[in-house]
Design a protein around this motif. Structure first.
Motif, PDB file in Angstrom:
ATOM      1  N   LYS A  91      16.834 -89.300  -1.757  1.00 29.25           N
ATOM      2  CA  LYS A  91      17.088 -87.950  -2.421  1.00 29.25           C
ATOM      3  C   LYS A  91      16.984 -86.599  -1.113  1.00 29.25           C
ATOM      4  O   LYS A  91      17.930 -85.900  -1.042  1.00 29.25           O
ATOM      5  N   THR A  92      16.258 -86.990  -0.372  1.00 26.65           N
ATOM      6  CA  THR A  92      16.090 -85.916   0.817  1.00 26.65           C
ATOM      7  C   THR A  92      17.104 -85.954   1.816  1.00 26.65           C
ATOM      8  O   THR A  92      17.245 -85.164   2.500  1.00 26.65           O
ATOM      9  N   ALA A  93      18.122 -87.102   1.734  1.00 30.90           N
ATOM     10  CA  ALA A  93      18.885 -87.032   2.693  1.00 30.90           C
ATOM     11  C   ALA A  93      20.052 -86.200   2.720  1.00 30.90           C
ATOM     12  O   ALA A  93      20.840 -85.847   3.426  1.00 30.90           O
ATOM     13  N   PHE A  94      20.161 -85.590   1.361  1.00 37.90           N
ATOM     14  CA  PHE A  94      21.134 -84.568   1.031  1.00 37.90           C
ATOM     15  C   PHE A  94      20.753 -83.219   1.511  1.00 37.90           C
ATOM     16  O   PHE A  94      21.295 -82.104   1.422  1.00 37.90           O
ATOM     17  N   GLU A  95      19.408 -82.824   2.273  1.00 37.00           N
ATOM     18  CA  GLU A  95      18.981 -81.797   2.389  1.00 37.00           C
ATOM     19  C   GLU A  95      19.753 -81.333   3.900  1.00 37.00           C
ATOM     20  O   GLU A  95      20.333 -82.324   4.424  1.00 37.00           O
TER      21      GLU A  95
END
Length: 267
Positions: A91-95
């Motif tokens: 999920k944090t890859a889209f930060e």
């Protein structure tokens, strides 16, 4: 009899008729899956797949290793081609992710609008896909952290690479697939659930593509010393390791090999 075949579709270099580009993508056939590990930065993956007679519409699983464009830039185009494959990504890859170049901040992140695509499965931490494929994040952090990471940011903060995941393929011989290995290849190996697999394939991130510099020789020596503990592992490295660092490491370790566009590994 070999049961896993890995084809390099995107990489910085090429020894074949495939086009090189800064990025990474592996096409992997296992007894249960046809999968892609990373997609590269652009449409290069589609052109190179055609040259290798690989039908990307038949892919059932996609793993995006982390939130940088050179590993997931082709995601939007892939989803238009193949809406059936499941795409696993932290999920944090889209930060927001950036690379510093002097006073400039270069956007190297992914298209955030793709988070809501029905094919995209957002995960947090370790994740078991099935008995053959599992994903894990690096838990160790104390061994060899590359200077090449210093230019990378998540938002305004130094990137801690919580968005980076690795793939473990279980078969007759287990295989570890990494993307850039920002967390450090030794740390990743120490974080593998269970025993260290006999094969490790992916980058070591000891080369900065923006300033085209390899980490200092002192860091290469330190990494080389740590890798002595893994003499029973066959390493196939690429991409952000860089050719200079590869020449240094391979001169000291006969279990380190370089893979380029079009190369195939059968295990």
């Amino acid at each position: 009899m070999n049961d896993i075949k890995i084809t390099v579709l995107v990489e910085n270099t090429s020894n074949s008729n495939l086009k090189p580009v800064h990025g990474l993508s592996f096409y992997i056939e296992t007894p249960k899956h046809k999968l892609l590990f990373d997609l590269g930065p652009n449409g290069t993956i589609f052109d190179n797949a055609k040259k290798k007679n690989i039908d990307l519409r038949a892919v059932d699983t996609v793993i995006i290793s982390h939130g940088h464009y050179d590993h997931g830039g082709a995601l939007k185009a892939f989803l238009k081609l193949n809406s059936d494959a499941k795409v696993y990504i932290q999920k944090t890859a889209f930060e927001p992710h950036f690379s510093k170049a002097g006073l400039l901040k270069i956007n190297i992140g992914l298209d955030k609008s793709l988070m809501s695509n029905p094919s995209v499965i957002l995960i947090e931490g370790d994740y078991i896909i099935d008995g053959e494929l599992s994903l894990f994040v690096s838990k160790a952090c104390g061994t060899f952290y590359s200077d090449a990471n210093k230019a990378l940011l998540t938002g305004k903060k130094p990137d801690d690479f919580r968005h980076e995941q690795n793939l473990l393929i279980k078969g007759k011989k287990n295989i570890l697939i990494t993307g850039c290995g920002h967390s450090g290849v030794v740390n990743i190996l120490k974080s593998v659930p269970g025993s260290v697999p006999p094969y490790c394939i992916g980058g070591f991130h000891i080369y900065n593509p923006v300033n085209r510099k390899t980490v200092p020789d002192s860091q290469l020596k330190a990494l080389s010393d740590f890798l002595c503990d893994f003499g029973n592992v066959e390493f196939y490295t690429c991409h952000c390791t860089g050719t200079k660092a590869f020449k240094y490491l391979s001169a000291k370790h006969n279990n380190i090999h370089y893979i380029s566009c079009g190369d195939e590994i059968e295990i």
